[in-house]
Design an enzyme around this catalytic site. Structure first.
Site, PDB file in Angstrom:
ATOM      1  N   ARG A 234       0.845  -1.193   0.000  1.00 57.54           N
ATOM      2  CA  ARG A 234       0.000   0.000   0.000  1.00 57.54           C
ATOM      3  C   ARG A 234       0.888   1.253   0.000  1.00 57.54           C
ATOM      4  O   ARG A 234       1.933   1.280   0.661  1.00 57.54           O
ATOM      5  CB  ARG A 234      -0.899   0.037   1.227  1.00 57.54           C
ATOM      6  CG  ARG A 234      -2.136  -0.825   1.120  1.00 57.54           C
ATOM      7  CD  ARG A 234      -3.154  -0.300   0.093  1.00 57.54           C
ATOM      8  NE  ARG A 234      -4.367  -1.101   0.058  1.00 57.54           N
ATOM      9  CZ  ARG A 234      -4.589  -2.126  -0.769  1.00 57.54           C
ATOM     10  NH1 ARG A 234      -3.674  -2.500  -1.648  1.00 57.54           N
ATOM     11  NH2 ARG A 234      -5.735  -2.786  -0.731  1.00 57.54           N
ATOM     12  N   HIS A 282      -1.431   0.490  -9.811  1.00 58.97           N
ATOM     13  CA  HIS A 282      -2.139  -0.416  -8.898  1.00 58.97           C
ATOM     14  C   HIS A 282      -2.797  -1.576  -9.675  1.00 58.97           C
ATOM     15  O   HIS A 282      -3.999  -1.824  -9.561  1.00 58.97           O
ATOM     16  CB  HIS A 282      -3.200   0.347  -8.068  1.00 58.97           C
ATOM     17  CG  HIS A 282      -3.560  -0.361  -6.791  1.00 58.97           C
ATOM     18  ND1 HIS A 282      -3.696   0.274  -5.582  1.00 58.97           N
ATOM     19  CD2 HIS A 282      -3.804  -1.671  -6.536  1.00 58.97           C
ATOM     20  CE1 HIS A 282      -4.028  -0.595  -4.645  1.00 58.97           C
ATOM     21  NE2 HIS A 282      -4.086  -1.797  -5.202  1.00 58.97           N
TER      22      HIS A 282
HETATM   23  P1  NDP Z   1      -1.740 -11.080   4.657  1.00 59.23           P
HETATM   24  O1  NDP Z   1      -2.623 -10.539   5.710  1.00 59.23           O
HETATM   25  O2  NDP Z   1      -1.844 -12.513   4.292  1.00 59.23           O
HETATM   26  O3  NDP Z   1      -0.201 -10.826   5.076  1.00 59.23           O
HETATM   27  C1  NDP Z   1       0.238  -9.649   5.628  1.00 59.23           C
HETATM   28  C2  NDP Z   1       1.671  -9.843   6.086  1.00 59.23           C
HETATM   29  O4  NDP Z   1       2.173  -8.598   6.602  1.00 59.23           O
HETATM   30  C3  NDP Z   1       1.787 -10.874   7.223  1.00 59.23           C
HETATM   31  O5  NDP Z   1       2.956 -11.636   7.062  1.00 59.23           O
HETATM   32  C4  NDP Z   1       1.914  -9.992   8.474  1.00 59.23           C
HETATM   33  O6  NDP Z   1       2.623 -10.569   9.527  1.00 59.23           O
HETATM   34  C5  NDP Z   1       2.696  -8.838   7.900  1.00 59.23           C
HETATM   35  N1  NDP Z   1       2.522  -7.645   8.732  1.00 59.23           N
HETATM   36  C6  NDP Z   1       1.412  -6.890   8.890  1.00 59.23           C
HETATM   37  N2  NDP Z   1       1.638  -5.883   9.738  1.00 59.23           N
HETATM   38  C7  NDP Z   1       2.930  -5.995  10.112  1.00 59.23           C
HETATM   39  C8  NDP Z   1       3.774  -5.244  10.969  1.00 59.23           C
HETATM   40  N3  NDP Z   1       3.335  -4.158  11.641  1.00 59.23           N
HETATM   41  N4  NDP Z   1       5.043  -5.643  11.125  1.00 59.23           N
HETATM   42  C9  NDP Z   1       5.492  -6.747  10.478  1.00 59.23           C
HETATM   43  N5  NDP Z   1       4.751  -7.505   9.631  1.00 59.23           N
HETATM   44  C10 NDP Z   1       3.491  -7.128   9.474  1.00 59.23           C
HETATM   45  O7  NDP Z   1      -1.928 -10.160   3.399  1.00 59.23           O
HETATM   46  P2  NDP Z   1      -1.670 -10.519   1.846  1.00 59.23           P
HETATM   47  O8  NDP Z   1      -0.329 -11.118   1.725  1.00 59.23           O
HETATM   48  O9  NDP Z   1      -2.826 -11.249   1.292  1.00 59.23           O
HETATM   49  O10 NDP Z   1      -1.701  -9.040   1.213  1.00 59.23           O
HETATM   50  C11 NDP Z   1      -0.770  -8.056   1.641  1.00 59.23           C
HETATM   51  C12 NDP Z   1      -1.191  -6.696   1.130  1.00 59.23           C
HETATM   52  O11 NDP Z   1      -0.961  -6.601  -0.277  1.00 59.23           O
HETATM   53  C13 NDP Z   1      -2.675  -6.353   1.246  1.00 59.23           C
HETATM   54  O12 NDP Z   1      -3.001  -5.953   2.554  1.00 59.23           O
HETATM   55  C14 NDP Z   1      -2.820  -5.232   0.256  1.00 59.23           C
HETATM   56  O13 NDP Z   1      -2.533  -4.000   0.887  1.00 59.23           O
HETATM   57  C15 NDP Z   1      -1.741  -5.530  -0.774  1.00 59.23           C
HETATM   58  N6  NDP Z   1      -2.294  -5.908  -2.078  1.00 59.23           N
HETATM   59  C16 NDP Z   1      -1.961  -5.159  -3.172  1.00 59.23           C
HETATM   60  C17 NDP Z   1      -2.412  -5.501  -4.418  1.00 59.23           C
HETATM   61  C18 NDP Z   1      -1.990  -4.751  -5.623  1.00 59.23           C
HETATM   62  O14 NDP Z   1      -2.497  -5.005  -6.725  1.00 59.23           O
HETATM   63  N7  NDP Z   1      -1.039  -3.848  -5.521  1.00 59.23           N
HETATM   64  C19 NDP Z   1      -3.310  -6.642  -4.611  1.00 59.23           C
HETATM   65  C20 NDP Z   1      -3.578  -7.377  -3.413  1.00 59.23           C
HETATM   66  C21 NDP Z   1      -3.088  -7.006  -2.193  1.00 59.23           C
HETATM   67  P3  NDP Z   1       2.066 -11.878  10.304  1.00 59.23           P
HETATM   68  O15 NDP Z   1       2.236 -13.000   9.283  1.00 59.23           O
HETATM   69  O16 NDP Z   1       2.952 -12.045  11.452  1.00 59.23           O
HETATM   70  O17 NDP Z   1       0.640 -11.608  10.627  1.00 59.23           O
HETATM   71  C1  OXD Z   2      -6.175  -5.550  -3.024  1.00 63.30           C
HETATM   72  C2  OXD Z   2      -5.785  -4.610  -4.037  1.00 63.30           C
HETATM   73  O1  OXD Z   2      -6.080  -5.231  -1.847  1.00 63.30           O
HETATM   74  O2  OXD Z   2      -6.221  -4.765  -5.195  1.00 63.30           O
HETATM   75  O3  OXD Z   2      -6.574  -6.671  -3.388  1.00 63.30           O
HETATM   76  O4  OXD Z   2      -5.008  -3.704  -3.775  1.00 63.30           O
END
Ligand code: NDP
Ligand code: OXD
Length: 319
Positions: A234, A282
């Site tokens: 993000r 995006h």
């Molecule tokens: P998940 O919830 O599966 O994973 C999030 C990861 O981030 C976890 O490993 C979590 O740790 C870690 N995390 C969160 N907060 C912290 C922190 N404060 N410190 C350290 N680690 C942290 O999410 P996804 O992998 O499914 O997706 C990740 C992000 O990708 C989404 O939230 C979205 O913002 C973005 N996204 C972007 C897209 C695009 O097209 N650009 C499309 C889809 C998603 P832990 O494992 O310990 O909980």
């Molecule tokens: C998502 C995105 O969060 O598209 O899936 O960014």
């Protein structure tokens, strides 16, 4: 009402003409109401399920019988930041169609920096035969911040290509072939990282995490000239003025960004003209409508047959 099953409301603030059709096909036994449409119903009082992106402010107050909120995306900041979110399960979108697309984007960006693609674009434009030496993937250390659904898959695919891969997340993970660090291991993780990949959700804890002080901790002398920052998590996690100044003074050697603090990225953003920068709008991993309709249908089926919903957001963590 078809089959007397609860309808689904779609409130997705972008053009979803095609999406609605896919949903209507998938839910042949249920009504699917599109709130963006001119003929949207005004009475939403019997609705139990809503699929939303950036829901309109009065949505929830109009749906007193709502039971489950589905997110169009994997991220849920657009839902949680709207405020007044009822205390109901929020199910985010997790699907191989999205995960695979994200890993393709991440691998592509890492490979483009590895193989100095900008140099070849420039030389092709100038009709120049300008060969360069390239390290192999196995000579470069990639570090992924965020080892969730997306980060873990990207880590495995980068590892398969040959990169030396490490990952950092709040809680420690065990992934074969990948060095993993927990929250306390951030400094150690950064000090071995040459290409940094961001796949973090937007939460109060991750706001502005990708800033100058973090970039300065990356390995500065890399086989590709300088550390590279790749972000598809993000935009709120990155400090764009720091990214620009770090590219200018060489603390960063290149960037690939799919997400931005303000989207669409304003025309006057200096990021557009930065050297060794790849920007995408995006689109790293779009939510595929057919897959999403199948996913929501599957989750509703689980819910209505007494099974637990999957991929429910932890409201206290914000993701
Ligand atoms: P998940 O919830 O599966 O994973 C999030 C990861 O981030 C976890 O490993 C979590 O740790 C870690 N995390 C969160 N907060 C912290 C922190 N404060 N410190 C350290 N680690 C942290 O999410 P996804 O992998 O499914 O997706 C990740 C992000 O990708 C989404 O939230 C979205 O913002 C973005 N996204 C972007 C897209 C695009 O097209 N650009 C499309 C889809 C998603 P832990 O494992 O310990 O909980
Ligand atoms: C998502 C995105 O969060 O598209 O899936 O960014």
């Amino acid at each position: 009402m078809k089959e007397n099953l609860s309808p689904i409301v779609l409130d997705i603030a972008y053009d979803i003409a095609g999406d609605v059709k896919k949903f209507q096909e998938m839910f042949s036994d249920r009504e699917v109401y599109n709130l963006q449409a001119d003929d949207a119903p005004s009475d939403l009082s019997c609705i139990r399920y809503a699929l939303v992106w950036k829901p309109r402010p009065d949505l929830y107050s109009r749906m007193p019988d709502l039971e489950v909120i589905f997110s169009v995306g994997a991220g849920v900041d657009h839902i949680l930041n709207q405020g007044n979110v009822p205390d109901l399960p929020i199910v985010r979108f997790v699907d191989p169609t999205l995960t695979n697309r994200m890993s393709e984007w991440v691998c592509l960006q890492c490979l483009m920096h590895l193989r100095m693609q900008k140099h070849y674009e420039r030389s092709q434009n100038q009709i120049l035969w300008a060969q360069e030496h390239h390290p192999q993937a196995c000579e470069l250390r990639v570090g992924i911040m965020g080892l969730g659904e997306l980060g873990q898959d990207a880590a495995k695919k980068l590892d398969a290509i040959g990169f030396q891969v490490a990952g950092w997340s709040r809680s420690k993970k065990e992934i074969s072939g990948i060095d993993t660090y927990d929250a306390d291991g951030l400094e150690a993780f950064l000090s071995r990282t040459e290409i940094l990949v961001g796949l973090l959700p937007s939460t109060p804890d991750t706001a502005g995490i990708f800033n100058r002080s973090l970039f300065e901790k990356l390995v500065q002398n890399t086989p590709i000239g300088g550390p590279v920052f790749v972000n598809a998590g993000r935009g709120k996690s990155q400090v764009e003025t720091d990214i620009i100044s770090c590219l200018e003074d060489g603390v960063l050697g290149g960037i690939s960004l799919d997400v931005f603090d303000v989207e669409p990225l304003p025309e006057d953003s200096p990021l557009w003209a930065m050297p060794n920068a790849y920007l995408t709008p995006h689109t790293a991993a779009e939510s595929d409508s057919t897959a999403m309709a199948r996913y929501v249908s599957g989750q509703i089926n689980r819910y209505e047959t007494g099974q637990v919903l999957e991929n429910v957001v932890d409201r206290s963590l914000g993701y």
